[in-house]
Design a protein around this motif. Structure first.
Motif, short mmCIF file in Angstrom:
data_model
loop_
_atom_site.label_atom_id
_atom_site.label_comp_id
_atom_site.label_asym_id
_atom_site.label_seq_id
_atom_site.Cartn_x
_atom_site.Cartn_y
_atom_site.Cartn_z
N GLY A 39 0.87 -1.17 0.00
CA GLY A 39 0.00 0.00 0.00
C GLY A 39 0.90 1.21 0.00
N LYS A 40 0.77 2.07 1.02
CA LYS A 40 1.61 3.26 1.11
C LYS A 40 2.97 2.96 1.72
N ASP A 119 0.74 -17.14 -7.04
CA ASP A 119 1.82 -16.71 -6.16
C ASP A 119 1.31 -15.77 -5.07
N LYS A 120 1.98 -15.84 -3.93
CA LYS A 120 1.67 -15.00 -2.78
C LYS A 120 2.98 -14.44 -2.24
N ALA A 121 2.90 -13.24 -1.73
CA ALA A 121 4.05 -12.64 -1.06
C ALA A 121 3.51 -11.62 -0.07
N GLY A 122 4.21 -11.48 1.05
CA GLY A 122 3.75 -10.51 2.03
C GLY A 122 4.58 -10.51 3.28
N ILE A 123 4.02 -9.84 4.28
CA ILE A 123 4.64 -9.77 5.60
C ILE A 123 3.57 -10.11 6.63
N VAL A 133 -1.36 -9.63 12.07
CA VAL A 133 -1.68 -8.89 10.85
C VAL A 133 -0.94 -9.53 9.69
N ASN A 134 -1.59 -9.58 8.53
CA ASN A 134 -0.92 -10.00 7.31
C ASN A 134 -1.09 -8.89 6.28
N LEU A 135 0.01 -8.46 5.71
CA LEU A 135 -0.02 -7.44 4.66
C LEU A 135 0.44 -8.10 3.36
N ASN A 136 -0.46 -8.14 2.38
CA ASN A 136 -0.11 -8.72 1.09
C ASN A 136 0.68 -7.73 0.26
N GLY A 161 8.00 -22.85 12.41
CA GLY A 161 7.13 -23.16 11.27
C GLY A 161 6.29 -21.94 10.90
N PHE A 162 5.71 -22.00 9.72
CA PHE A 162 4.94 -20.87 9.23
C PHE A 162 3.84 -21.37 8.31
N GLU A 163 2.61 -20.94 8.58
CA GLU A 163 1.46 -21.26 7.75
C GLU A 163 1.12 -20.02 6.93
N LEU A 164 1.01 -20.18 5.63
CA LEU A 164 0.64 -19.03 4.79
C LEU A 164 -0.71 -18.47 5.23
N PRO A 165 -0.79 -17.17 5.40
CA PRO A 165 -2.08 -16.55 5.75
C PRO A 165 -3.04 -16.55 4.56
#
Length: 165
Positions: A39-40, A119-123, A133-136, A161-165
């Motif tokens: 976003g910004k 595809d997915k990417a984010g924080i 919070v998940n920011l795409n 471990g990490f599960e995709l949001p």
């Protein structure tokens, strides 16, 4: 070439062409390991040109262009136990992530590709290992995340471990 290397190379083809044209928090003398807009705000993972478990540095930077609000670690020090990474395996795809820890928070930068969802990417921002919070990411996404970089940088393998949001 390992399958995981092929997947990561395929996910973000065109990286070199995009790197010069993308707004980032990384400095001229640093390598962009990950970068996107949410976003910004911009999320960047920046590294010294040479990095290993005993030299160089890796930093997470997040905030508006030219004014990151959060930098982890605050000092440009070699990667330590507060920076961990791992890969993800899916049927028809895979992914990778780096977790920057500042207890009780974790900031997980990720990329993934899967059959059926693309595809997915984010924080992902975690507190006590729970998603807050998940920011795409908005395209374009630049990413060097993957086992080759993780090995080169000497990053510890993430055990949470990490599960995709």
């Amino acid at each position: 070439m390992r399958l995981s290397t092929i997947i990561f190379a395929t996910m973000f083809h065109g990286y070199a062409q995009l790197a010069g044209a993308v707004e980032s928090h990384c400095e001229q003398d640093e390598s962009i390991i990950f970068n996107c807009r949410t976003g910004k705000k911009i999320v960047s993972v920046c590294a010294s040109k040479t990095i290993s478990d005993s030299s160089g540095y890796l930093q997470y930077r997040f905030g508006p262009k030219g004014a990151p609000e959060l930098i982890l670690p605050a000092a440009k020090i070699p990667p330590n136990a507060d920076i961990q990474a791992n890969t993800l395996t899916f049927a028809g795809g895979g992914g990778a992530y780096i977790r920057f820890k500042q207890e009780p928070y974790g900031y997980v930068v990720y990329t993934a590709l899967g059959r059926g969802w693309g595809d997915k990417a984010g924080i992902a921002v975690e507190k006590n290992n729970g998603l807050q919070v998940n920011l795409n990411c908005k395209k374009p996404v630049l990413s060097e995340l993957g086992p080759d970089f993780f090995d080169k940088a000497g990053l510890s393998k993430d055990q949470i471990g990490f599960e995709l949001p």
